[in-house]
Scaffold this active site. Structure first.
Site, PDB file in Angstrom:
ATOM      1  CG  HIS A  80     -18.750 -11.117 -16.410  1.00  0.00           C
ATOM      2  ND1 HIS A  80     -18.416 -10.485 -15.228  1.00  0.00           N
ATOM      3  CD2 HIS A  80     -19.070 -12.389 -16.068  1.00  0.00           C
ATOM      4  CE1 HIS A  80     -18.506 -11.349 -14.233  1.00  0.00           C
ATOM      5  NE2 HIS A  80     -18.900 -12.514 -14.716  1.00  0.00           N
ATOM      6  CG  ASP A 134     -16.458  -2.164 -21.287  1.00  0.00           C
ATOM      7  OD1 ASP A 134     -16.539  -3.369 -20.986  1.00  0.00           O
ATOM      8  OD2 ASP A 134     -15.442  -1.479 -21.131  1.00  0.00           O
TER       9      ASP A 134
END
Ligand code: ADQ
Length: 460
Positions: free
Chosen positions: A156, A364
């Site tokens: 992720h 991110d």
């Protein structure tokens, strides 16, 4: 269809009638409902003596198997190597990363222990889908325990480029262990390429076909699967509170001021201090906006027993205090920094009520807030997304968002200024473009593509 077994560090049950969870939980839950299956992982509890077997329970047709961790396991595996070493390094913060051999040993020990606890529940034709950086060596431990099932892994967070990854001393052992998976999924092409380049240079991997690497005697597939949201569901959620007292009070209190909205877990990767500074720069550069714009930052503390997280919290409180001290007047407070969690319906309604979504992480994996902000906008008068080029989401939303470099304070302030005066026609055009991408790559597609590739015949 074979049964699906999802493994993640934390198990997050989703109640049917409770739309409170974000991407991973909702996506995984949907898959488990479709094919039937089990979600296995840490219960979130720290216990004196971890039990011999996981607790099994059923909720809304999905099975859960959860287990507590001892204090030592939590300190070494979760707080230590996962969040003290891997999280900062994978977000390119080698300055914040530490390495401790005992913690790494604990990380391996807990991975092996989790495999041991899962094994008795497994059937030979189960399909395993393992999530995130806590579990990089999970498949290797499975193979050592004689588990031959097909196992896929989705990361992720970003996968760093080779020179950065090499700062983690056992980098080679970790990446070799990753090759025990059958399929490795990443958020963006950059992450996938970083892994493949590393594997070629450090592990002698040989590309066999597009997306297939031969590493020693093993073949591993690699691919890009950008995680998405469910745009229609978010549209609906964003309207449920539109006329609630809280939203109406907020709008009234704003007195026609424009609203800039940010929502994050409180984490140093999210670039919060830089974001505050750029907002202040806007006020310095553009006197016309003083008193005319409010910025709400929602950021509840996360991992607050980790020292680094206490530091970022202190820094942010001091930045908000300083900026407000400088600019606040009798009727206007420029920054509202809110330290608590809101439920999902309220968040989506807040997104809809704001004119700018201000999402500027330093790094991110994807950033679902950016996607949720876009999906929550009214089509006839949408807000503008100001988005960091270092969020995975920038790969898909770059045409419609105003992309910024979070290290460039002036550039971010300029983008905010531009967003505040952007004509409605341009806002609509940009919004439509982003909505197209959100629909193409929604959450169902993320899950279905990954599982189809994992089930595929290519491995035979
Ligand atoms: P996170 O770092 O947690 O996730 P993100 O994707 O932005 O980051 O957020 C996850 C979810 O939590 C979103 O649905 C959001 O609405 C919700 N959320 C965030 N702050 C909240 C708050 N203050 N109150 C309530 N809800 C809040 C990791 C990676 C990301 C990747 C996701 C999914 O770091 O890059 O996008 O996994 O793969």
């Amino acid at each position: 269809m074979s049964r699906l077994v999802v493994v993640s560090n934390r198990v997050a049950p989703v109640a049917e009638d409770q739309p409170s969870a974000g991407g991973l939980a909702v996506g995984v839950h949907g898959a488990l409902k479709q094919s039937g299956g089990i979600w296995f992982g840490w219960s979130g509890e720290i216990v004196d003596a971890p039990p011999e077997t996981p607790t099994l329970y059923q909720q809304d047709s999905v099975g859960y198997a959860t287990i507590g961790l001892s204090r030592r396991d939590y300190d070494q595996y979760y707080r230590g190597f996962s969040n003290g070493t891997l999280w900062p390094t994978f977000h390119y913060r080698t300055d914040l990363s530490r390495y401790d051999r005992k913690e790494y040993a604990g990380y391996l020990r807990v991975n092996a222990w989790l495999v041991e606890k899962l094994k008795p529940i497994l059937r030979p034709d189960d399909l395993l889908w393992v999530h995130d950086y806590h579990l990089l060596p999970f498949a290797r431990m499975c193979r050592e325990a004689g588990i031959a099932n097909r196992i896929g892994f989705f990361l992720h967070i970003p996968f760093p480029v080779e020179p950065v990854l090499r700062t983690v001393p056992p980098h080679r052992e970790l990446t070799e262990a990753m090759c025990a998976y059958d399929l490795l999924g990443f958020q963006t092409d950059d992450d996938c390429t970083a892994f493949s380049d590393y594997a070629r240079r450090q592990l002698g991997a040989v590309p066999q076909a597009p997306g297939v690497l031969a590493v020693g005697r093993r073949r591993v597939r690699v691919g890009t699967y950008p995680i998405g949201v469910l745009p229609d569901e978010i549209q609906e959620q964003s309207q449920t509170h539109s006329n609630s007292r809280q939203i109406l009070n907020l709008k009234q209190g704003l007195h026609q001021r424009r609203l800039i909205m940010s929502v994050d877990r409180l984490d140093y990767s999210k670039g919060l201090v830089e974001r505050f500074q750029a907002f202040e720069r806007l006020l310095e550069m553009a006197p016309a906006h003083r008193g005319k714009v409010s910025f709400i930052q929602i950021a509840p503390p996360s991992r607050s027993d980790v020292e680094m997280y206490r530091n970022i919290r202190r820094q942010l409180e001091s930045a908000a205090g300083r900026i407000n001290g400088r600019w606040t007047d009798l009727t206007w407070t420029p920054i509202r920094y809110i330290n608590k969690n809101y439920d999902r319906l309220m968040l989506m309604s807040l997104f809809r009520a704001s004119q700018i979504g201000y999402v500027t992480p330093l790094r991110d994996g994807m950033n679902l807030v950016a996607k949720e902000y876009v999906a929550a906008q009214p089509a006839d008068d949408p807000g503008v997304l100001v988005l960091s080029e270092f969020a995975g989401a920038a790969r898909e939303l770059g045409d419609g968002a105003l992309l910024v470099n979070p290290y460039d304070t002036d550039g971010m302030a300029q983008a905010l200024g531009r967003a505040l005066i952007m004509p409605v026609e341009e806002r609509k055009e940009r919004h439509q473009q982003m909505m197209r991408r959100l629909r193409e790559n929604d959450l169902d597609r993320w899950r279905d593509r990954f599982l189809a590739d994992l089930r595929g015949d290519e491995f035979a």
